[in-house]
Design an enzyme around this catalytic site. Sequence first.
Site, PDB file in Angstrom:
ATOM      1  N   CYS A   2       1.182  -1.255  -0.098  1.00 62.90           N
ATOM      2  CA  CYS A   2      -0.111   0.024   0.063  1.00 62.90           C
ATOM      3  C   CYS A   2       0.891   1.237   0.012  1.00 62.90           C
ATOM      4  O   CYS A   2       1.908   1.174   0.764  1.00 62.90           O
ATOM      5  CB  CYS A   2      -1.081   0.228   1.150  1.00 62.90           C
ATOM      6  SG  CYS A   2      -2.123  -1.419   1.201  1.00 62.90           S
ATOM      7  N   ARG A  27       4.208  -0.946  -4.443  1.00 68.69           N
ATOM      8  CA  ARG A  27       3.778  -1.182  -3.016  1.00 68.69           C
ATOM      9  C   ARG A  27       2.369  -1.764  -3.165  1.00 68.69           C
ATOM     10  O   ARG A  27       2.025  -2.381  -2.125  1.00 68.69           O
ATOM     11  CB  ARG A  27       3.663   0.213  -2.359  1.00 68.69           C
ATOM     12  CG  ARG A  27       5.009   0.962  -2.222  1.00 68.69           C
ATOM     13  CD  ARG A  27       4.897   2.094  -1.246  1.00 68.69           C
ATOM     14  NE  ARG A  27       4.617   1.735  -0.015  1.00 68.69           N
ATOM     15  CZ  ARG A  27       5.679   1.657   0.953  1.00 68.69           C
ATOM     16  NH1 ARG A  27       6.949   1.682   0.758  1.00 68.69           N
ATOM     17  NH2 ARG A  27       5.187   1.540   2.141  1.00 68.69           N
ATOM     18  N   TRP A  72      -2.467  -2.727  -1.712  1.00 67.08           N
ATOM     19  CA  TRP A  72      -2.068  -4.265  -1.830  1.00 67.08           C
ATOM     20  C   TRP A  72      -3.131  -4.962  -0.731  1.00 67.08           C
ATOM     21  O   TRP A  72      -3.064  -4.620   0.483  1.00 67.08           O
ATOM     22  CB  TRP A  72      -0.694  -4.662  -1.252  1.00 67.08           C
ATOM     23  CG  TRP A  72      -0.314  -6.031  -1.334  1.00 67.08           C
ATOM     24  CD1 TRP A  72      -0.091  -6.628  -2.553  1.00 67.08           C
ATOM     25  CD2 TRP A  72      -0.157  -6.802  -0.387  1.00 67.08           C
ATOM     26  NE1 TRP A  72       0.372  -7.997  -2.163  1.00 67.08           N
ATOM     27  CE2 TRP A  72       0.088  -8.048  -0.991  1.00 67.08           C
ATOM     28  CE3 TRP A  72      -0.427  -6.869   1.028  1.00 67.08           C
ATOM     29  CZ2 TRP A  72       0.613  -9.322  -0.098  1.00 67.08           C
ATOM     30  CZ3 TRP A  72      -0.171  -8.192   1.839  1.00 67.08           C
ATOM     31  CH2 TRP A  72       0.115  -9.405   1.162  1.00 67.08           C
ATOM     32  N   ASN A  96      -2.050   3.017   5.328  1.00 69.72           N
ATOM     33  CA  ASN A  96      -1.069   1.643   5.098  1.00 69.72           C
ATOM     34  C   ASN A  96      -0.848   1.039   6.301  1.00 69.72           C
ATOM     35  O   ASN A  96      -0.307   1.729   7.051  1.00 69.72           O
ATOM     36  CB  ASN A  96       0.273   2.185   4.180  1.00 69.72           C
ATOM     37  CG  ASN A  96       1.361   1.318   4.371  1.00 69.72           C
ATOM     38  OD1 ASN A  96       0.941   0.092   4.180  1.00 69.72           O
ATOM     39  ND2 ASN A  96       2.611   1.812   4.337  1.00 69.72           N
ATOM     40  N   GLY A  97      -0.900  -0.275   6.191  1.00 66.48           N
ATOM     41  CA  GLY A  97      -0.611  -0.998   7.460  1.00 66.48           C
ATOM     42  C   GLY A  97      -1.835  -1.841   7.923  1.00 66.48           C
ATOM     43  O   GLY A  97      -2.640  -2.207   6.958  1.00 66.48           O
ATOM     44  N   GLU A 459      17.644 -18.481  -4.912  1.00 71.64           N
ATOM     45  CA  GLU A 459      17.273 -17.288  -5.397  1.00 71.64           C
ATOM     46  C   GLU A 459      16.759 -17.336  -6.882  1.00 71.64           C
ATOM     47  O   GLU A 459      15.521 -16.570  -7.040  1.00 71.64           O
ATOM     48  CB  GLU A 459      18.501 -16.392  -5.110  1.00 71.64           C
ATOM     49  CG  GLU A 459      18.258 -14.860  -5.777  1.00 71.64           C
ATOM     50  CD  GLU A 459      16.950 -14.153  -5.343  1.00 71.64           C
ATOM     51  OE1 GLU A 459      16.325 -14.733  -4.402  1.00 71.64           O
ATOM     52  OE2 GLU A 459      16.598 -13.131  -5.799  1.00 71.64           O
ATOM     53  N   LYS A 463      12.908 -16.206  -7.950  1.00 71.37           N
ATOM     54  CA  LYS A 463      12.811 -15.065  -9.104  1.00 71.37           C
ATOM     55  C   LYS A 463      11.939 -15.626  -9.987  1.00 71.37           C
ATOM     56  O   LYS A 463      11.210 -14.874 -10.826  1.00 71.37           O
ATOM     57  CB  LYS A 463      14.465 -14.950  -9.639  1.00 71.37           C
ATOM     58  CG  LYS A 463      14.561 -13.414 -10.006  1.00 71.37           C
ATOM     59  CD  LYS A 463      14.830 -12.458  -8.820  1.00 71.37           C
ATOM     60  CE  LYS A 463      14.040 -12.272  -7.788  1.00 71.37           C
ATOM     61  NZ  LYS A 463      14.351 -11.741  -6.609  1.00 71.37           N
ATOM     62  N   GLU A 466       8.287 -16.240  -9.137  1.00 68.37           N
ATOM     63  CA  GLU A 466       7.486 -14.985  -8.840  1.00 68.37           C
ATOM     64  C   GLU A 466       6.998 -13.915  -9.915  1.00 68.37           C
ATOM     65  O   GLU A 466       5.957 -13.282 -10.160  1.00 68.37           O
ATOM     66  CB  GLU A 466       8.165 -13.984  -7.564  1.00 68.37           C
ATOM     67  CG  GLU A 466       9.395 -13.378  -8.003  1.00 68.37           C
ATOM     68  CD  GLU A 466       9.899 -12.679  -7.061  1.00 68.37           C
ATOM     69  OE1 GLU A 466       9.217 -11.863  -6.188  1.00 68.37           O
ATOM     70  OE2 GLU A 466      11.030 -12.470  -6.712  1.00 68.37           O
ATOM     71  N   HIS A 482      17.314 -38.264  -3.818  1.00 66.27           N
ATOM     72  CA  HIS A 482      16.613 -38.585  -2.536  1.00 66.27           C
ATOM     73  C   HIS A 482      15.098 -38.190  -2.508  1.00 66.27           C
ATOM     74  O   HIS A 482      14.367 -38.100  -1.425  1.00 66.27           O
ATOM     75  CB  HIS A 482      17.155 -37.804  -1.149  1.00 66.27           C
ATOM     76  CG  HIS A 482      18.506 -38.059  -0.842  1.00 66.27           C
ATOM     77  ND1 HIS A 482      18.986 -39.683  -0.657  1.00 66.27           N
ATOM     78  CD2 HIS A 482      19.653 -37.546  -1.304  1.00 66.27           C
ATOM     79  CE1 HIS A 482      20.176 -39.633  -0.520  1.00 66.27           C
ATOM     80  NE2 HIS A 482      20.778 -38.446  -0.995  1.00 66.27           N
ATOM     81  N   LYS A 583       5.876  -4.686  -3.051  1.00 64.90           N
ATOM     82  CA  LYS A 583       7.353  -4.615  -2.086  1.00 64.90           C
ATOM     83  C   LYS A 583       7.107  -4.091  -0.913  1.00 64.90           C
ATOM     84  O   LYS A 583       6.112  -3.352  -0.745  1.00 64.90           O
ATOM     85  CB  LYS A 583       8.082  -3.527  -3.402  1.00 64.90           C
ATOM     86  CG  LYS A 583       9.463  -3.816  -3.342  1.00 64.90           C
ATOM     87  CD  LYS A 583      10.167  -3.114  -4.274  1.00 64.90           C
ATOM     88  CE  LYS A 583      11.719  -3.175  -4.372  1.00 64.90           C
ATOM     89  NZ  LYS A 583      11.834  -4.656  -4.642  1.00 64.90           N
TER      90      LYS A 583
HETATM   91  C1  F6R Z   1      11.700 -11.244  -3.960  1.00 62.15           C
HETATM   92  C2  F6R Z   1      11.227 -10.251  -2.960  1.00 62.15           C
HETATM   93  C3  F6R Z   1      11.049 -10.334  -1.705  1.00 62.15           C
HETATM   94  C4  F6R Z   1      11.720  -9.660  -0.696  1.00 62.15           C
HETATM   95  C5  F6R Z   1      11.143  -9.841   0.628  1.00 62.15           C
HETATM   96  C6  F6R Z   1      12.015  -9.056   1.679  1.00 62.15           C
HETATM   97  O1  F6R Z   1      11.880 -10.748  -5.157  1.00 62.15           O
HETATM   98  O2  F6R Z   1      11.580  -8.902  -3.610  1.00 62.15           O
HETATM   99  O3  F6R Z   1      11.041 -11.786  -1.349  1.00 62.15           O
HETATM  100  O4  F6R Z   1      13.049  -9.774  -0.835  1.00 62.15           O
HETATM  101  O5  F6R Z   1       9.862  -9.432   0.709  1.00 62.15           O
HETATM  102  O6  F6R Z   1      12.019  -7.500   1.303  1.00 62.15           O
HETATM  103  P1  F6R Z   1      13.087  -6.520   2.002  1.00 62.15           P
HETATM  104  O7  F6R Z   1      14.460  -6.945   1.405  1.00 62.15           O
HETATM  105  O8  F6R Z   1      12.373  -5.212   1.589  1.00 62.15           O
HETATM  106  O9  F6R Z   1      12.949  -6.837   3.682  1.00 62.15           O
END
Ligand code: F6R
Length: 588
Positions: A2, A27, A72, A96-97, A459, A463, A466, A482, A583
Amino acid sequence: MCGIVAYAGDKRAAEIIYSGLEKLEYRGYDSAGITTLSGGEFYTVKRSGRVCRLSKCLEDMRGATGIGHTRWATHGEASDVNAHPHLCGRFAIVHNGIIENYAPLKAQLAEAGHIFLSQTDSEVVAHILDSVYDGDIIGAVKKTCSRLKGCWALAILCKDFKGFIAVSRGSPVIIARGNGGFFAASDIPAVADGADNYCVLQDGDVAMVERDECKIYSAELKPVSREFMPVEREQYAWLGDDCSHHMLREIRSNARTIRATCQKFPLAAGGGLYERLRGADKIIFVGCGTAYNSALAAKRLFSGAYDAFIEAVIASEARYNPPAVTDRSVVIAVSQSGETADTLKAAEILKEAGAYLVAVTNTGYSAITRIADKVLPVCAGSEICVAATKSYTGQLACFHLMSALPDYARRKAELLKVADEAEKLAADELLSLRIAELCVSSRAVFFIGRGGDADVATEAALKLKEVSYIFSDDYPAGELKHGTLALIDEDVLSVVIICDECLAEKSKNAVEQILSRKGKVALVTTIKSVSDEFSGRVSAVWLLPPVPAHLSHFLSAEALQLVAYRAAVLAGRDPDKPRNLAKSVTVE
Ligand code: F6R
């Protein structure tokens, strides 16, 4: 998670707020809305879906003051009615929250005759404000906040006040000056076009903001002053480049991020950090998602450098089951945004238990920096794509330097060389496209590797899934046999990462096991002999520049970021705004 924007100035608010919301869409993008205020009347537009759905409705929105929101969804589906702003009587709010105690509050208000239109937790804020208001706006804000539990960044309009009110409690709010007035926003990109300088509200602060004046009060309503800093516009200006998406632009900034992080490190690394690490009984990394994945690499780097017991823990687990720490322990909280609720809480708990808290973050004014004993900057610049790429690279660079203390000059030189290779790699289109095509035509994709390559696999799998929504998972190469080998067939792709000479023979066995079950293999390697051996036998080989194993993750991770990006585009997804994600995850 948000985004909120508010403006009070001498221009039309609707367009200015709209433009800010566009910049905050990372966001959340489930719905968006704006309310403006003119002549004691509210003008509101709200829609489910992306911010651009508001664009045709701005013309009739009068006023030079307003608030806006991009959502969001947490409580209540993504719909027009659940979109913010929420209005009640003389008030309109964006939030937001999470209001954790919204259910009992809503029940009490409903009993008193309040009619709720949405299923959100946020709507109670507008109703409480209206019910406690007796002409004293700031008093009503204080009374309202005292009834709430949870976290909130609020922007509030009242029909009796020409400006807006901004409140921060556990969720970020900046106040910025420029464009003929003042702004409030969840993050700087929202205002970077028009604002000259900004300050960050501290926890509990309430700001009464008008066109010419911004008064800030502590939670107890005592006047306070907060330091205004210049907005570094160049960080937020995405100059006319040839990148169609933020994700590609940000992957291409990996090299710059390594260099900038190396440059800033000396300023931050002093003050006894090395002595703390050397004397530590435990070094615990804590983070979520990609930040946790970078912590896995950090664990490996630190294990060769410090005597302490070293662990990487997932913050959402650690907050309920924290590892034991002492006053000799060092906790390293890793977070791009510095606002992730689980990471903040885990860090807080471990600090309270006595540990020394280091924050490794890309956001210098974030919440984690306010509780940390020491802050080490990741200098990735503003990261807009929801999927983290350059911030992961910056975190790796920071961990390398930390693991090479006290005399890290040699490591810095190595990093600068690898940055040059990363820069060249980012220009590659063909091999990433070839592997991306294989991903898109597969039922599932497994990423496998040994040692440090296994961390990259973790990782890479995150990636790909997502941004492309293709099922993907990661395994240390030796684990396949296994259980997971049962899933291998001609529709399943295994991306095998082999960048460590010492472990190459073992990883090659895994490739043979997959090929003999008719599985597809794409190989990503820095080792020429491995590439030669499998060329023609596997579906694709990406031979990366031959860098030492301990540095190879910069290149293999970047290569697989590019693969994920291209797979998303081939699959018709928007890589910058994956479904269901946002994000900066400021809720639990
Ligand atoms: C994946 C991604 C998320 C963030 C996670 C932590 O691409 O972006 O998995 O890495 O939400 O976010 P931060 O680093 O902002 O604490």
